[in-house]
Design an enzyme around this catalytic site. Structure first.
Site, short mmCIF file in Angstrom:
data_model
loop_
_atom_site.label_atom_id
_atom_site.label_comp_id
_atom_site.label_asym_id
_atom_site.label_seq_id
_atom_site.Cartn_x
_atom_site.Cartn_y
_atom_site.Cartn_z
CD GLU A 1 91.37 13.71 65.69
OE1 GLU A 1 90.48 12.85 65.78
OE2 GLU A 1 91.53 14.42 64.66
CG HIS B 1 94.73 11.61 63.35
ND1 HIS B 1 95.09 12.08 62.11
CD2 HIS B 1 93.99 12.59 63.94
CE1 HIS B 1 94.57 13.30 61.96
NE2 HIS B 1 93.91 13.63 63.05
CG ASP C 1 90.77 17.55 63.77
OD1 ASP C 1 91.99 17.37 63.98
OD2 ASP C 1 90.17 17.08 62.80
#
Ligand code: MN
Length: 333
Positions: A19, A175, A296
């Site tokens: 991600e 997301h 992230d």
């Protein structure tokens, strides 16, 4: 710098991060032109310019990956992405982003893969774009930064996009972003807003809306991925089923229990939740095969995340599944 090839051989698995935020200069400039829409949009001269720079500086990204022991980043356009623009502008920006990400991935095929940006509010174009992005550009699925101007993917208008994803066997990453305008006053305050709580509520709600509306009956092979250790869903799962069955709020439209759709069609990533107890709970509830590693980047410290998870008492099969094989299966990496 760490020699990742050697490190991978010593480790016995690649570390894939699933991600990872990215932007393009074109998108950041379009954000700047949009002006004040009551949302924090990343620009190259705004208050978070350092983050905007990190989203487009791929040399710095590769150096950080080498330093932190990340072999491959799965890139996705950072929230809110193209979804705040008009349908036509959003579609044009999505195609431009996808071309640029495909070029980056072609230049570094072992280090980068990417999900397609799409404009869910231009669903026929989005369906065609996701097909182009997967078939022609080699992208691995699509990302939506949750709701699009207050509309969720349980809206039948979105179905052409979901149908295309299912037919392509391409996963949909949902997301987080800020909640829709009418909800924001209630999800405010320093212990609530943003990534503290608001984002999890927003994405968890998105998934449950799709389930409750029967969308996953209509698209039973669509695979969905959510971050942040499942946005609370693994923790709540037994109660969601239990109270769903007891609910008096209208007729049930889905064939199965909410947890059955989540087991069948939802995978999760860690993305900043580098904490043993929630990771254990997620693996216990969903299974070793459903939990994927994510850093992230650049919003979280990738090196600290790797160190924290590598220090956890996971067995080798769990470690390999978390860092490599689940991602390889879900995103064809
Ligand atoms: Mn993120």
């Amino acid at each position: 710098m760490v020699d990742t090839d050697t490190a991978e051989q010593t480790r016995g698995y690649r570390r894939i991060a699933c991600e990872e935020g990215v932007a393009t200069r074109t998108l950041l400039e379009a954000n700047a032109r949009l002006g004040d829409i009551g949302l924090p949009l990343l620009t190259l001269d705004g208050p978070a310019a350092f983050l905007a720079e990190r989203l487009i500086d791929h040399d710095a990204r590769l150096a950080a990956m080498d330093r932190d022991g990340i072999d491959l980043q799965l890139l996705m356009v950072s929230a809110p992405g193209v979804q705040v623009f008009s349908p036509a502008d959003a579609s044009a920006l999505a195609a431009d982003v996808n071309d640029e990400l495909a070029e980056l991935c072609r230049s570094h095929p072992t280090r980068f893969a990417a999900l397609a940006a799409v404009a869910p509010h231009d669903p026929l174009v989005a369906a065609a774009e996701v097909e182009r992005a997967v078939r022609e550009l080699g992208l691995r699925g699509a990302v939506v930064n949750s709701h699009t101007q207050g509309v969720y993917l349980d809206d039948p208008a979105s179905f052409p996009l979901l149908e295309a994803l299912e037919a392509l066997e391409a996963p949909l990453y949902i997301h987080p972003r800020e909640a829709p305008a009418p909800m924001r006053p209630f999800l405010a305050g320093p212990a609530v807003e943003g990534a503290v709580w608001e984002y999890a509520v927003e994405v968890g709600t998105h998934v449950l809306r799709m389930i409750g509306a029967g969308v996953l009956d209509r698209f039973p092979r669509l695979q969905i991925v959510v971050g942040h250790m499942g946005e609370g869903l693994p923790f709540w799962l037994p109660r969601i089923d239990n109270r769903y069955l007891a609910s008096v709020h209208g007729p049930r439209r889905a064939e199965l229990l909410p947890s059955e759709y989540i087991h069948r069609q939802v995978s999760i990533t860690t993305s900043g939740m580098n904490f043993l107890e929630p990771l254990r709970l997620a693996i216990d509830v969903l299974g070793t095969g459903k939990v994927l590693y994510a850093s992230d980047y650049p919003f979280e410290e990738q090196g600290a995340a790797v160190a924290a998870i590598e220090a956890m008492p996971l067995d080798e099969a769990q470690r390999r599944a978390l860092f490599e094989t689940n991602a390889a299966r879900v995103f064809s990496l």
